[in-house]
Design an enzyme around this catalytic site. Structure first.
Site, mmCIF file in Angstrom:
data_model
loop_
_atom_site.group_PDB
_atom_site.id
_atom_site.type_symbol
_atom_site.label_atom_id
_atom_site.label_comp_id
_atom_site.label_asym_id
_atom_site.label_seq_id
_atom_site.Cartn_x
_atom_site.Cartn_y
_atom_site.Cartn_z
ATOM 1 N N CYS A 8 0.850 -1.184 0.000
ATOM 2 C CA CYS A 8 0.000 0.000 0.000
ATOM 3 C C CYS A 8 0.885 1.232 0.000
ATOM 4 O O CYS A 8 1.732 1.395 0.875
ATOM 5 C CB CYS A 8 -0.888 -0.007 1.238
ATOM 6 S SG CYS A 8 -1.773 1.549 1.449
ATOM 7 N N CYS A 14 -0.531 6.564 6.775
ATOM 8 C CA CYS A 14 -1.786 6.228 7.429
ATOM 9 C C CYS A 14 -1.537 5.564 8.781
ATOM 10 O O CYS A 14 -2.114 5.950 9.791
ATOM 11 C CB CYS A 14 -2.612 5.329 6.510
ATOM 12 S SG CYS A 14 -3.874 4.372 7.321
ATOM 13 N N CYS A 90 -8.278 1.450 -0.433
ATOM 14 C CA CYS A 90 -7.565 0.868 0.691
ATOM 15 C C CYS A 90 -7.613 -0.648 0.551
ATOM 16 O O CYS A 90 -8.641 -1.210 0.171
ATOM 17 C CB CYS A 90 -8.234 1.326 1.989
ATOM 18 S SG CYS A 90 -7.813 0.352 3.428
ATOM 19 N N GLN A 214 -19.374 -6.808 13.981
ATOM 20 C CA GLN A 214 -18.021 -7.248 13.619
ATOM 21 C C GLN A 214 -17.700 -6.797 12.197
ATOM 22 O O GLN A 214 -18.533 -6.936 11.304
ATOM 23 C CB GLN A 214 -17.924 -8.766 13.715
ATOM 24 C CG GLN A 214 -18.139 -9.306 15.123
ATOM 25 C CD GLN A 214 -16.963 -9.065 16.042
ATOM 26 O OE1 GLN A 214 -15.934 -8.519 15.628
ATOM 27 N NE2 GLN A 214 -17.104 -9.450 17.294
ATOM 28 N N TYR A 243 -21.973 -8.150 26.830
ATOM 29 C CA TYR A 243 -21.402 -7.252 25.815
ATOM 30 C C TYR A 243 -21.893 -7.742 24.446
ATOM 31 O O TYR A 243 -21.101 -7.998 23.529
ATOM 32 C CB TYR A 243 -19.868 -7.267 25.857
ATOM 33 C CG TYR A 243 -19.273 -7.052 27.224
ATOM 34 C CD1 TYR A 243 -18.997 -5.758 27.687
ATOM 35 C CD2 TYR A 243 -18.978 -8.118 28.071
ATOM 36 C CE1 TYR A 243 -18.429 -5.548 28.943
ATOM 37 C CE2 TYR A 243 -18.414 -7.926 29.320
ATOM 38 C CZ TYR A 243 -18.137 -6.648 29.757
ATOM 39 O OH TYR A 243 -17.574 -6.451 30.994
ATOM 40 N N CYS A 339 -10.893 -9.037 21.616
ATOM 41 C CA CYS A 339 -10.162 -8.440 20.496
ATOM 42 C C CYS A 339 -8.851 -7.846 21.005
ATOM 43 O O CYS A 339 -8.201 -7.082 20.295
ATOM 44 C CB CYS A 339 -11.014 -7.388 19.788
ATOM 45 S SG CYS A 339 -11.621 -6.123 20.893
HETATM 46 N N1 SAH Z 1 -20.710 -9.600 20.980
HETATM 47 C C1 SAH Z 1 -20.942 -8.570 20.010
HETATM 48 C C2 SAH Z 1 -20.337 -7.228 20.364
HETATM 49 C C3 SAH Z 1 -18.914 -7.210 20.847
HETATM 50 S S1 SAH Z 1 -18.149 -5.611 20.904
HETATM 51 C C4 SAH Z 1 -20.515 -9.016 18.639
HETATM 52 O O1 SAH Z 1 -19.783 -9.990 18.496
HETATM 53 O O2 SAH Z 1 -20.914 -8.406 17.660
HETATM 54 C C5 SAH Z 1 -18.313 -5.110 22.540
HETATM 55 C C6 SAH Z 1 -19.680 -4.562 22.874
HETATM 56 O O3 SAH Z 1 -19.669 -4.220 24.267
HETATM 57 C C7 SAH Z 1 -20.087 -3.290 22.139
HETATM 58 O O4 SAH Z 1 -21.353 -3.482 21.542
HETATM 59 C C8 SAH Z 1 -20.171 -2.219 23.245
HETATM 60 O O5 SAH Z 1 -21.227 -1.281 23.023
HETATM 61 C C9 SAH Z 1 -20.457 -3.066 24.462
HETATM 62 N N2 SAH Z 1 -20.039 -2.524 25.765
HETATM 63 C C10 SAH Z 1 -18.965 -1.757 26.042
HETATM 64 N N3 SAH Z 1 -18.873 -1.530 27.367
HETATM 65 C C11 SAH Z 1 -19.919 -2.185 27.950
HETATM 66 C C12 SAH Z 1 -20.355 -2.343 29.292
HETATM 67 N N4 SAH Z 1 -19.696 -1.771 30.301
HETATM 68 N N5 SAH Z 1 -21.464 -3.078 29.522
HETATM 69 C C13 SAH Z 1 -22.134 -3.670 28.497
HETATM 70 N N6 SAH Z 1 -21.763 -3.559 27.199
HETATM 71 C C14 SAH Z 1 -20.671 -2.819 26.925
#
Ligand code: SAH
Length: 381
Positions: A8, A14, A90, A214, A243, A339
């Site tokens: 790239c 970047c 990109c 994702q 989450y 992640c």
């Molecule tokens: N499991 C989902 C999202 C993972 S990303 C997937 O695979 O698509 C992490 C997520 O945690 C995000 O949506 C974010 O908004 C949420 N998050 C961040 N801090 C948090 C908290 N303190 N309590 C609950 N959710 C939270």
């Protein structure tokens, strides 16, 4: 496996792709080594799952707008600064999304629409965000503007749709704050439904502009399948999807358990999660908008029974309130998706000090060319 080394020209300026120019094989080796260093002390780390074609995987593409010598430019903030590096194409972004961004930039120029100036706070157009449903083919364009007043709006939308009939929805987002956040709170749907859908592991998901989803759906399917497999579900379990974003993991697992409780802080994502449950005819799921730690503490205090906890926290990892509540709730298994293996290692230390044993860890390359690593670890009591 893909092993071309595409270079790239913007990589240095970047800074987003730390492993740009390194062969894909070597990238995977580096990530494997890093995961073993961090997670190896807790359990066996299996070989990383890489991509067949590690380019153009990103389904979410963001461009910041600026001007230079009277011309509109679009691109990426140089790492750690607010200097805009012009980027038209990109190697990791969806190619159609990049094309649409170039078209919008040219239209702004020909419609003489003013681009926002971060220094003076004047001007109108700030960012462009595109989300692509890789399986549905649906495309959402989000125009982030400093004010709701959009001169020549109808004409602009008409020409943009003529040039890109593949766009399925256009949203105007108002961000009038002096902030590094891309999206503001207010939104107006200018065309279409205001969201896109995409299919993941056989379920349909609705994704709105501000919900987490994702960014690499090909790898996400593999990751979720592994995570659900590791949970050894029998159909009788009551599980927590902490989450949970728009409810992906819990909804995909819902056929294989008795009940799912999803917890997520972002209101838009919770709304999407509830609609996703309905759209997929899933009735054994409940979603709550709350801090995951607070919610789990409450569950523990009420003496609730949980069999498996899936947790997928943001890069910063989980916190002690959440982890201590997990220990108190004492599910048979915890499936931790991360992640960021550094914060995962920290949280594994807590869980393994408090009665859990890590069984296996599986790294996935969700972000080729960048240094990021995704890992799923299964723990058992
Ligand atoms: N499991 C989902 C999202 C993972 S990303 C997937 O695979 O698509 C992490 C997520 O945690 C995000 O949506 C974010 O908004 C949420 N998050 C961040 N801090 C948090 C908290 N303190 N309590 C609950 N959710 C939270």
């Amino acid at each position: 496996m893909e092993n071309r080394q595409i270079k790239c020209p913007k990589a240095r300026q970047c800074g987003g792709c730390k492993l740009q120019g390194i062969s894909y094989e070597e990238q995977l080796e580096q990530k494997q080594k890093k995961t073993e260093e961090l997670i190896g002390p807790y359990c066996r780390v299996f070989p990383i799952c890489g991509m067949e074609d590690p380019y153009h995987y990103r389904n979410k593409v963001h461009a910041v707008l600026d001007h230079k010598k009277g011309k509109v430019i679009s691109g990426i903030y140089a790492e750690g600064s607010h200097r805009v590096v012009p980027v038209d194409a990109c190697l990791i972004e969806d190619e159609k999304a990049d094309e649409i961004i170039v078209t919008i930039r040219e239209l702004l120029q020909s419609f003489k629409l003013p681009v926002y100036d971060e220094d003076t706070g004047r001007g109108l157009f700030r960012h462009i965000l595109i989300r692509v449903g890789k399986t549905s083919g649906q495309i959402m364009v989000v125009l982030v503007m400093a004010s709701p007043i959009f001169p020549s709006k109808n004409n602009f939308i008409r020409v943009l749709r003529q040039k890109h009939p593949e766009i399925t929805t256009i949203v105007q987002n108002i961000n009038d704050q002096d902030t590094s956040m891309v999206l503001g709170e207010r939104e107006k749907v200018l065309y279409g439904k205001g969201y896109i859908t995409d299919t993941l592991c056989g379920k349909v998901f609705r994704i709105s502009s501000r919900s987490f989803y994702q960014i690499n759906p090909v790898q996400t399917e593999k990751l979720y399948q592994k995570a659900i497999h590791l949970a050894s579900l029998t159909g009788k379990e009551r599980i927590v999807d902490a989450y949970c974003g728009i409810g992906t993991i819990g909804l995909i697992a819902s056929d294989r358990v008795k009940q799912v409780i999803g917890i997520e802080l972002n209101e838009d994502a919770v709304r999407d999660a509830m609609k996703n449950a309905r759209a997929n005819n899933v009735s054994n799921v409940e979603f709550y908008c709350d801090d995951a730690g607070d919610f789990m503490r409450e569950m523990a205090a009420n003496g609730e029974k949980v069999d498996v906890v899936f947790m997928d926290p943001p890069r910063s990892g989980s916190d002690e309130i959440f982890l201590s509540s997990v220990v108190q709730l004492a599910p048979k298994r915890v499936v931790y998706i991360s992640c960021n293996p550094e914060t995962m290692a920290r949280d594994l230390e807590y869980l393994t000090d408090h009665g859990y044993r890590a069984i296996t860890a599986w790294p996935f390359d969700m972000f080729p060319s960048t240094a990021h690593i995704e890992v799923v670890t299964c723990l058992s009591r």
